[in-house]
Every structure is written in structure tokens, then in C-alpha cells.
Design a protein around this motif. Sequence first.
Motif, short mmCIF file in Angstrom:
data_model
loop_
_atom_site.label_atom_id
_atom_site.label_comp_id
_atom_site.label_asym_id
_atom_site.label_seq_id
_atom_site.Cartn_x
_atom_site.Cartn_y
_atom_site.Cartn_z
N LEU A 84 79.58 21.80 19.60
CA LEU A 84 80.62 22.58 20.27
C LEU A 84 81.85 21.73 20.57
CD1 LEU A 84 78.63 24.86 22.74
CD2 LEU A 84 80.38 25.62 21.12
N SER A 85 81.63 20.49 21.00
CA SER A 85 82.76 19.59 21.26
C SER A 85 83.55 19.35 19.99
CB SER A 85 82.26 18.26 21.83
OG SER A 85 81.58 18.45 23.06
N GLY A 86 82.84 19.12 18.88
CA GLY A 86 83.51 18.91 17.61
C GLY A 86 84.30 20.13 17.17
N LEU A 87 83.73 21.32 17.35
CA LEU A 87 84.43 22.55 16.99
C LEU A 87 85.73 22.70 17.77
CD1 LEU A 87 81.80 25.44 16.63
CD2 LEU A 87 83.57 24.82 14.98
N VAL A 88 85.66 22.44 19.08
CA VAL A 88 86.85 22.57 19.92
C VAL A 88 87.91 21.56 19.48
CG1 VAL A 88 87.75 22.27 22.26
CG2 VAL A 88 85.59 23.51 21.90
N VAL A 89 87.52 20.31 19.27
CA VAL A 89 88.47 19.27 18.85
C VAL A 89 89.07 19.63 17.49
CG1 VAL A 89 88.68 16.85 18.14
CG2 VAL A 89 87.37 17.44 20.19
N PHE A 90 88.23 20.04 16.54
CA PHE A 90 88.69 20.35 15.20
C PHE A 90 89.66 21.53 15.22
CE2 PHE A 90 88.54 22.20 10.99
CZ PHE A 90 88.44 21.11 10.14
N THR A 91 89.33 22.58 15.97
CA THR A 91 90.18 23.77 16.02
C THR A 91 91.52 23.46 16.68
OG1 THR A 91 88.18 25.15 16.16
CG2 THR A 91 90.27 26.18 16.75
N ALA A 92 91.48 22.73 17.80
CA ALA A 92 92.73 22.36 18.48
C ALA A 92 93.59 21.47 17.59
CB ALA A 92 92.41 21.67 19.80
N ALA A 93 92.96 20.52 16.91
CA ALA A 93 93.70 19.62 16.02
C ALA A 93 94.30 20.39 14.84
CB ALA A 93 92.79 18.51 15.51
N SER A 94 93.63 21.43 14.38
CA SER A 94 94.18 22.26 13.30
C SER A 94 95.48 22.91 13.74
CB SER A 94 93.17 23.33 12.87
OG SER A 94 92.00 22.74 12.32
N ALA A 95 95.51 23.39 15.00
CA ALA A 95 96.73 23.97 15.53
C ALA A 95 97.85 22.92 15.59
CB ALA A 95 96.48 24.56 16.91
N VAL A 115 87.97 13.32 13.79
CA VAL A 115 87.04 13.08 14.90
C VAL A 115 86.18 14.31 15.15
CG1 VAL A 115 86.87 12.58 17.37
CG2 VAL A 115 88.58 11.38 15.98
N GLY A 116 86.81 15.48 15.18
CA GLY A 116 86.06 16.72 15.36
C GLY A 116 85.05 16.95 14.24
N ALA A 117 85.47 16.66 13.00
CA ALA A 117 84.57 16.82 11.86
C ALA A 117 83.37 15.89 11.97
CB ALA A 117 85.34 16.54 10.57
N ALA A 118 83.61 14.64 12.42
CA ALA A 118 82.52 13.68 12.58
C ALA A 118 81.54 14.11 13.66
CB ALA A 118 83.09 12.29 12.90
N LEU A 119 82.04 14.69 14.75
CA LEU A 119 81.16 15.17 15.81
C LEU A 119 80.29 16.33 15.33
CD1 LEU A 119 83.63 15.16 18.86
CD2 LEU A 119 81.72 13.59 18.47
N MET A 120 80.85 17.19 14.49
CA MET A 120 80.13 18.38 14.04
C MET A 120 79.09 18.12 12.97
SD MET A 120 82.55 21.72 13.61
CE MET A 120 84.03 20.91 13.01
N THR A 121 79.47 17.38 11.94
CA THR A 121 78.69 17.35 10.70
C THR A 121 77.24 16.91 10.87
OG1 THR A 121 80.71 17.03 9.42
CG2 THR A 121 78.63 16.45 8.35
N PRO A 122 76.94 15.79 11.56
CA PRO A 122 75.52 15.42 11.69
C PRO A 122 74.71 16.46 12.46
CG PRO A 122 76.97 13.60 12.32
CD PRO A 122 77.82 14.81 12.20
N GLN A 123 75.36 17.18 13.37
CA GLN A 123 74.62 18.15 14.19
C GLN A 123 74.16 19.34 13.36
OE1 GLN A 123 74.40 16.30 16.70
NE2 GLN A 123 76.30 15.16 16.31
N THR A 124 74.92 19.70 12.30
CA THR A 124 74.50 20.83 11.47
C THR A 124 73.14 20.55 10.84
OG1 THR A 124 75.69 19.99 9.53
CG2 THR A 124 76.88 21.47 11.00
N MET A 125 72.97 19.34 10.29
CA MET A 125 71.68 18.97 9.70
C MET A 125 70.61 18.83 10.77
SD MET A 125 72.55 16.15 6.76
CE MET A 125 70.84 15.63 6.75
#
Length: 546
Positions: A84-95, A115-125
Motif C-alpha cells: 500500500l505504501s508503494g502504491l501511494v508513493v508510485f501514484t503520487a510520483a506519477s502525478a 522507490v514506490g515500484a521497489a516497495l510494491m514489487t517484492p510484496q506481489t510475489m
Amino acid sequence: MTTPLVDLKGRSPWSVLPPLVMGFFMVMVDMTIVNIAVPSIQKSLDADLTSVGWVNSGYLLSFAVLMLPAGRLGDRYGPRMLFLSGLVVFTAASALCGLADSISLLIAARVIQGVGAALMTPQTMAVITRVFPAKSRGAALGIWGMVAGLATIAGPVLGGFIVEDWGWEWIFYVNIPVGVVAIVYSVVTVPHLETHKRYFDVVGTLLAVAGLFLLVFGLQEGENYDWGKIWGPVTIWELIGAGLVVLGVFLVWQHRLGDKALLPLRLFHYRNFSLANVSAFMISFAMLGIFFPLTIFLQSILGLSPLAAAMVNLPASLLSGIVAPFAGRLSDRINGKWVVATGFGFIAVSLLLVYSVLTPDVSEATLIWCMIPFGIGTGLVFSPMVNLATAGLDHRTAGAGAGAFNTIRQVGSVVGSAAIVAMLTGRLATTIPNAAHDVAAGLPADLRQPFATIFSGGDVSADTIQQGFQPPAGVTGEAAKRIGAAAQQAVGDGFTVAVKDTLLLVVAALVAGGVAALFMSPTRRASDDAVPAAGAGEASEEPAAV
């Protein structure tokens, strides 16, 4: 009906998957979508090509460097919180990316996006590994693999449509609604999973980040600095060497800490995890190695637009997305190593077909057909490979293992990109002059010297090829046309030979990845779906040790 490994309050494990793949799709698409927008960004922000290159490099660098600690943080604080933290960071950074009015602000926003992508990706697996029971995990990872395959080529295609119709800012703005939906969906569906708030390896984290930064930066930017000096007496190779030394110290430190380490080295005691990482490195190496030279060939030699060039690869990408879920299910029923090895074989056959037909006037249809086995192969490789890698991970090491796997995969992309660029430019320095010599032999004697002056500077970089070679000053009329046509023929012939030679390096990487898959051992099918209790010596599906 499969039994979930955690309490999902009556929901199916499949309800957890949509936000995970939505986030992962955004991460993967943003690795490639920017490439198609480079000219527009350069013009809009009045930036030089090197600065625009950092729009992608900054994202890839922060993404690769931070995945390993992000995976371990998922074990410590829970994958739900990190995702969730990664999603928020990634979405805000996209804006922020879309709103950027200078190249420096855009680069900074892309680093934050990484940074947001790095927080998200390992969690998906990690979430898929811990939520899905063994009998359906391969199918779930098949969807995950389908997303990886589709996103790889969807980036340039989507980028082409968006940039042409809406402008480059919208390649980032489109992430906002997707990110918001994924955030809401995650809050509702992604469960809280057990955490292990033990010692956190701060020293290991600093060593890993520093070592990976030096290594990835050196490999990623080596071509920009002509593999020479960067600052003062410091060279690219010294930077890469320093990165390897720091990573060596990191491994010594990890060995000393044992299970408390950022990266527990006992993960690599299991054959399938180690070999799956080798295969992941090689497939990532190959993916970059395929698309970089072919994209330039399609645009510079065949004269296709960026969007038309991306469309050549679209059928293979769609086929990959169709095959991946079936490959995941198949790996639940038979030894997944055969599926992975077969996939590597299909991709290698595809490249050999491209090698056999590649000429300066090859048709788009011919290349599309040659890339069909590539689509089948990528669909077969990704999800079973991840299934084999994660079979030995329990709930205490799922995040660390996923972080290591994705970090190695990402480093494979960086190494592949650097190796392919270096080999392609190195071969061009030989193949184009050789082709020019052969073409000159067929020109009238009075045109040979003016023709030779076109190539006398020795500048045969990819940029020069894309811009084209101009007839020398003072040559006009029919002579200029004939010299121009001869130069175009020499460039086409020489570039084709260089691309074909480069593809052989990619085939070698694919062979290595396929051989690694063949040496994997069968995973034991667990009779129950319970996750091992903390402190258990082995995971229920642990593969045989080396």
C-alpha cells in the motif's frame, strides 16, 4: 475448492490478486513506456538527450537498488503495509511526473516513482506465495507472469497512442486512476499477514544499497561515458569494481548474521531458488537484448515509426499473455522445470529465426511470424520459474526471497542492456566500414573517394545511424543521389550484420538460462496447505538442497 493459507473471511484467494497485478502492471509498463516519449519530452522541456536518458535511468536505478531491503521490510512490517505504501508513493510520483515543468523535476519524480515500484514489487510475489495454496499457486503466478509479458511490450504501444493523441504528460497521468482503484481494492482485499519483528540488518541494507548503486549505475551509464572517466580520475570500471567489492563485503556480512541477515544466504542452499535466480537473470538479460537492437533496426533501417515498430511485437506480446496462465496451471501438474526449459527453447528458436531472415529489406510480416515463438516462450517461462523459486519460501522468508529474486532479475536487465549496447556499438565500428568497403567496390572510380569521406570520421553510433549519413559537400545531382543510396546500402548491410551478431549473444544467455532450468529438481507436493510455523526448519514444499 482450495483452502486459503490465511483467514480471508470467506473470500477466495483469487480476490486478492487484482490489486497486486494492477500495481505490478504499472511498475512494469513504466519501465518501457517512457522510451517512446523521449523526443516529445526533449522538445517540451528543452532538454538534451543525456538528461532525458536519466528520466528512465533514475527510475530503473532506484527500483533495482531498493527492492532487496523492501522485500525484507515486507517480512518485518507486513507485505500489505509495504504494498500500500508503494502504491501511494508510485501514484503520487506519477502525478508529479506529469506536472513537471523542468527536466530536473521530472527526473526527481521518476526516482521517487522507482522507490514506490521497489516497495510494491517484492510484496506481489510474497502475498501470492503466502495466500495461495500449493495446488493453485502456479495458476496465480501464471497471471503474474502474464502481466510481466504483456507489460513489456504494452509500454511502447500504449505510449505511442498516448503521446500522439494526448501528449507525453499523460503516460504518467494514466497511472493515477489505476493507482487509486488499486489502493482502494488493496485496502478491502489484501489481508494482514503475520509479521516477524526481529533484528533488522541496517548495516546490510546500507552495504546492499551502496554496492547495487555503484554496480547498476556503472553498467547503466557506462555507454554514456564511453566506459571511461566520470568525475576527475574516477572511471566507470573503477565504479563497477567498487560496487563488486562492496557487494562482496555485503555477502560476508550476511553470512556472519545468518537468519538475521537482510538476505539470509540459506535461501541459496536450495537448488531451485538458486537456479531460478540464474534463469531470471538470463531471461531479463535476453529481453533487453532482443528489443534494443530490433527497435533501432525497425525504425532506422526499415523506416518504421515508433508506434509501427512497437506493433511488430504486439502479436507476440498478446500470445505471451494467453499462454502464461496455462503455463502456470501446467506447472502445478508437472515438473515446472520442463515448462521453463521449453520456454527458453522457444525464445532461442525465435531469435534464430530472426537471425536467419534478417536483411535490410525484410518485411514486417516476416518478423512478426518469427516472433511468434518468442511470445509462446515468454508465456511459458515467467510464471513456472517464479513458482519454482518460491516453492521453498516460508512465511518468514517470502519477502526476502521475493526481494532477492526481483533484484537479480532487474540487475539482469541492466547487465543485458549494457552488454548489448556495448556489443552492438562495438560491432558497428567494424561491420559498417566493412560494408562500405564492399559497396565502394561497385561504384565508379570517380565516386569512390567522395563516398569514402562519409565514413572517414569513424562515427557509426546508433544516433548517427538514426540521423542518417549525408553526401559530402560539393557533390550534387545524380552523383549525390548515387552516393546517398550507396551509403544507405552500406549502413543497412553493416547494421544488419551487427544486429545478427548481437542476437547470438542473447541466444547464448538463453541457453544458459535453459540449462539452469534443466538442473532444477522436482518440488514436493504438500499434502496440506498449512504454512510452516515460525521456527520450522523447512517449508512444506521445499525443493531438494544442492
